[in-house]
Design an enzyme around this catalytic site. Structure first.
Site, PDB file in Angstrom:
ATOM      1  N   ASN A  14      -6.407  -4.210  -5.278  1.00 51.04           N
ATOM      2  CA  ASN A  14      -6.428  -5.153  -4.147  1.00 51.04           C
ATOM      3  C   ASN A  14      -7.609  -4.886  -3.225  1.00 51.04           C
ATOM      4  O   ASN A  14      -8.239  -5.812  -2.720  1.00 51.04           O
ATOM      5  CB  ASN A  14      -5.110  -5.090  -3.362  1.00 51.04           C
ATOM      6  CG  ASN A  14      -4.033  -5.901  -4.032  1.00 51.04           C
ATOM      7  OD1 ASN A  14      -4.036  -7.126  -3.946  1.00 51.04           O
ATOM      8  ND2 ASN A  14      -3.139  -5.240  -4.746  1.00 51.04           N
ATOM      9  N   LYS A  65       2.660  14.055  11.533  1.00 51.22           N
ATOM     10  CA  LYS A  65       2.222  12.688  11.219  1.00 51.22           C
ATOM     11  C   LYS A  65       1.486  12.041  12.396  1.00 51.22           C
ATOM     12  O   LYS A  65       0.508  11.309  12.209  1.00 51.22           O
ATOM     13  CB  LYS A  65       3.442  11.848  10.830  1.00 51.22           C
ATOM     14  CG  LYS A  65       3.101  10.451  10.402  1.00 51.22           C
ATOM     15  CD  LYS A  65       4.261   9.768   9.738  1.00 51.22           C
ATOM     16  CE  LYS A  65       3.907   8.327   9.447  1.00 51.22           C
ATOM     17  NZ  LYS A  65       4.854   7.700   8.537  1.00 51.22           N
ATOM     18  N   MET A  90       1.195   3.847   0.270  1.00 44.32           N
ATOM     19  CA  MET A  90       2.609   4.167   0.048  1.00 44.32           C
ATOM     20  C   MET A  90       3.164   5.121   1.105  1.00 44.32           C
ATOM     21  O   MET A  90       3.667   6.203   0.772  1.00 44.32           O
ATOM     22  CB  MET A  90       2.783   4.732  -1.369  1.00 44.32           C
ATOM     23  CG  MET A  90       2.438   3.740  -2.449  1.00 44.32           C
ATOM     24  SD  MET A  90       3.319   2.155  -2.222  1.00 44.32           S
ATOM     25  CE  MET A  90       2.998   1.351  -3.782  1.00 44.32           C
ATOM     26  N   ARG A  91       3.036   4.699   2.355  1.00 40.80           N
ATOM     27  CA  ARG A  91       3.471   5.555   3.460  1.00 40.80           C
ATOM     28  C   ARG A  91       3.874   4.634   4.623  1.00 40.80           C
ATOM     29  O   ARG A  91       3.225   3.611   4.848  1.00 40.80           O
ATOM     30  CB  ARG A  91       2.262   6.416   3.861  1.00 40.80           C
ATOM     31  CG  ARG A  91       2.519   7.483   4.871  1.00 40.80           C
ATOM     32  CD  ARG A  91       1.272   8.333   5.005  1.00 40.80           C
ATOM     33  NE  ARG A  91       0.909   9.000   3.757  1.00 40.80           N
ATOM     34  CZ  ARG A  91       1.528  10.072   3.278  1.00 40.80           C
ATOM     35  NH1 ARG A  91       2.503  10.620   3.934  1.00 40.80           N
ATOM     36  NH2 ARG A  91       1.155  10.604   2.135  1.00 40.80           N
ATOM     37  N   LEU A  92       4.941   5.021   5.317  1.00 41.20           N
ATOM     38  CA  LEU A  92       5.339   4.219   6.483  1.00 41.20           C
ATOM     39  C   LEU A  92       4.320   4.428   7.601  1.00 41.20           C
ATOM     40  O   LEU A  92       3.840   5.542   7.806  1.00 41.20           O
ATOM     41  CB  LEU A  92       6.717   4.652   6.986  1.00 41.20           C
ATOM     42  CG  LEU A  92       7.931   4.198   6.170  1.00 41.20           C
ATOM     43  CD1 LEU A  92       9.208   4.758   6.799  1.00 41.20           C
ATOM     44  CD2 LEU A  92       8.004   2.682   6.101  1.00 41.20           C
ATOM     45  N   HIS A 109       2.974  -6.920  -0.587  1.00 35.66           N
ATOM     46  CA  HIS A 109       4.071  -6.351  -1.376  1.00 35.66           C
ATOM     47  C   HIS A 109       4.337  -7.260  -2.578  1.00 35.66           C
ATOM     48  O   HIS A 109       4.394  -8.487  -2.425  1.00 35.66           O
ATOM     49  CB  HIS A 109       5.320  -6.203  -0.502  1.00 35.66           C
ATOM     50  CG  HIS A 109       6.443  -5.546  -1.228  1.00 35.66           C
ATOM     51  ND1 HIS A 109       6.443  -4.195  -1.533  1.00 35.66           N
ATOM     52  CD2 HIS A 109       7.582  -6.051  -1.767  1.00 35.66           C
ATOM     53  CE1 HIS A 109       7.540  -3.902  -2.203  1.00 35.66           C
ATOM     54  NE2 HIS A 109       8.251  -5.014  -2.351  1.00 35.66           N
TER      55      HIS A 109
HETATM   56  C1  GAR Z   1       0.205  -3.595  -5.260  1.00 34.68           C
HETATM   57  O1  GAR Z   1       0.941  -4.300  -6.232  1.00 34.68           O
HETATM   58  C2  GAR Z   1       0.868  -3.700  -3.909  1.00 34.68           C
HETATM   59  O2  GAR Z   1       1.479  -4.930  -3.681  1.00 34.68           O
HETATM   60  C3  GAR Z   1       1.903  -2.600  -4.014  1.00 34.68           C
HETATM   61  O3  GAR Z   1       1.196  -1.543  -4.608  1.00 34.68           O
HETATM   62  C4  GAR Z   1       0.260  -2.094  -5.543  1.00 34.68           C
HETATM   63  C5  GAR Z   1      -1.081  -1.421  -5.334  1.00 34.68           C
HETATM   64  O4  GAR Z   1      -1.974  -1.786  -6.343  1.00 34.68           O
HETATM   65  N1  GAR Z   1       2.442  -2.257  -2.736  1.00 34.68           N
HETATM   66  C6  GAR Z   1       3.715  -1.905  -2.546  1.00 34.68           C
HETATM   67  O5  GAR Z   1       4.523  -1.792  -3.452  1.00 34.68           O
HETATM   68  C7  GAR Z   1       4.106  -1.656  -1.096  1.00 34.68           C
HETATM   69  N2  GAR Z   1       5.483  -1.412  -0.992  1.00 34.68           N
HETATM   70  P1  GAR Z   1      -3.525  -1.571  -6.167  1.00 34.68           P
HETATM   71  O6  GAR Z   1      -3.706  -0.111  -5.737  1.00 34.68           O
HETATM   72  O7  GAR Z   1      -4.106  -1.805  -7.539  1.00 34.68           O
HETATM   73  O8  GAR Z   1      -4.025  -2.533  -5.142  1.00 34.68           O
END
Ligand code: GAR
Length: 188
Positions: A14, A65, A90-92, A109
Site C-alpha cells: 500500500n 509507548k 500493526m499497532r494501536l 483495513h
Molecule cells: C493490508 O491489507 C492492510 O489493509 C492490512 O495489512 C495489509 C498490509 O499490506 N491492515 C490491517 O489488517 C489493519 N488491521 P501491505 O504491507 O502490503 O500494504
C-alpha cells in the site's frame, strides 16, 4: 503541497501504491515520510528504492509507548506532516499521537468494517464463508480498526481460491487508498 507520513509494519504494497500514485501525478500531497516499527520489514527496502525518508523505530527501544510516540510526534512536526496514513501498521495508536494529530490519522483495513477486525481479516472472512468482500478506510481512534468510516469498496466473490481473493482485495486497496487520501487532504 500538503505532506503525509505512511506508517507500515510489513510488506508495504500500500505504501508503494501511494508513492506510485504520487509519481504519476495522481496524488494531491507528498509522501514525505515512511515510519516502520519492524526492523527488516520489506517496506523499508521499498522506501529506500522510492527515495522516501524512512524512520525505523520500535517501542521496545524507548522507556514506554508514550516516549516512542513522543519521538515520532517530534519527527512528524519537524517534517511538517499534515496527515498520517496507516498502511498495515500493526499497532494501536496511543494517546500521544491521537492528541497530536486529532482527526488526521487514517487507516486501511481489508474487510467491510465493522466486520472482521484484526490482523487476519481476509482469512477470517473467507473461513466464515463471506460472499461480498471489501476494503475500508476510516479515521483512527484508540480501538482496534475502530473510528468513523471514510470510504469502502466491495465486490462479490464466491470462488474458493484464497490467493486470488487476497490479490483482488489488495488491488482494490491500492486503488482506493490514494483516492481517499486525496479526498481527505482537500478537506484539511
Ligand atoms: C493490508 O491489507 C492492510 O489493509 C492490512 O495489512 C495489509 C498490509 O499490506 N491492515 C490491517 O489488517 C489493519 N488491521 P501491505 O504491507 O502490503 O500494504
Amino acid at each position: 503541497m500538503k505532506r503525509i507520513a505512511i506508517f507500515a509494519s510489513g510488506s508495504g504494497s500500500n505504501f508503494e501504491a501511494i508513492v506510485d500514485a504520487y509519481n504519476r501525478g495522481e496524488l494531491n500531497c507528498e509522501p514525505a515520510l515512511c515510519v516502520c516499527d519492524r526492523k527488516g520489514a520489506y517496506v523499508i527496502e521499498r522506501a529506500r528504492k522510492l527515495n522516501v525518508p524512512v524512520i525505523v523505530a520500535h517501542p521496545r527501544d524507548f522507556e514506554d509507548k508514550a516516549a516512542y510516540e513522543r519521538f515520532l510526534l517530534e519527527k512528524l512536526m519537524e517534517l511538517d506532516i499534515d496527515l498520517i496514513c496507516l498502511a498495515g501498521y500493526m499497532r494501536l495508536i496511543g494517546e500521544v499521537l491521537l492528541e497530536g494529530y486529532g482527526n488526521r490519522i487514517i487507516n486501511i483495513h481489508p474487510s467491510l468494517l465493522p466486520a472482521f477486525k484484526g490482523a487476519h481479516a481476509i482469512k477470517d472472512a473467507f473461513d466464515y464463508g463471506v460472499k461480498v468482500y471489501g476494503v475500508t478506510i476510516h479515521f483512527v481512534d484508540e480501538t482496534l480498526d475502530g473510528g468513523k468510516i471514510i470510504s469502502q469498496g466491495a465486490f462479490p466473490y464466491e470462488g474458493t481460491d484464497f490467493e486470488e481473493l487476497e490479490s483482488r482485495i489488495h488491488k482494490l486497496e491500492h486503488q482506493l487508498y490514494p483516492k481517499t487520501i486525496n479526498k481527505i487532504i482537500s478537506n484539511l
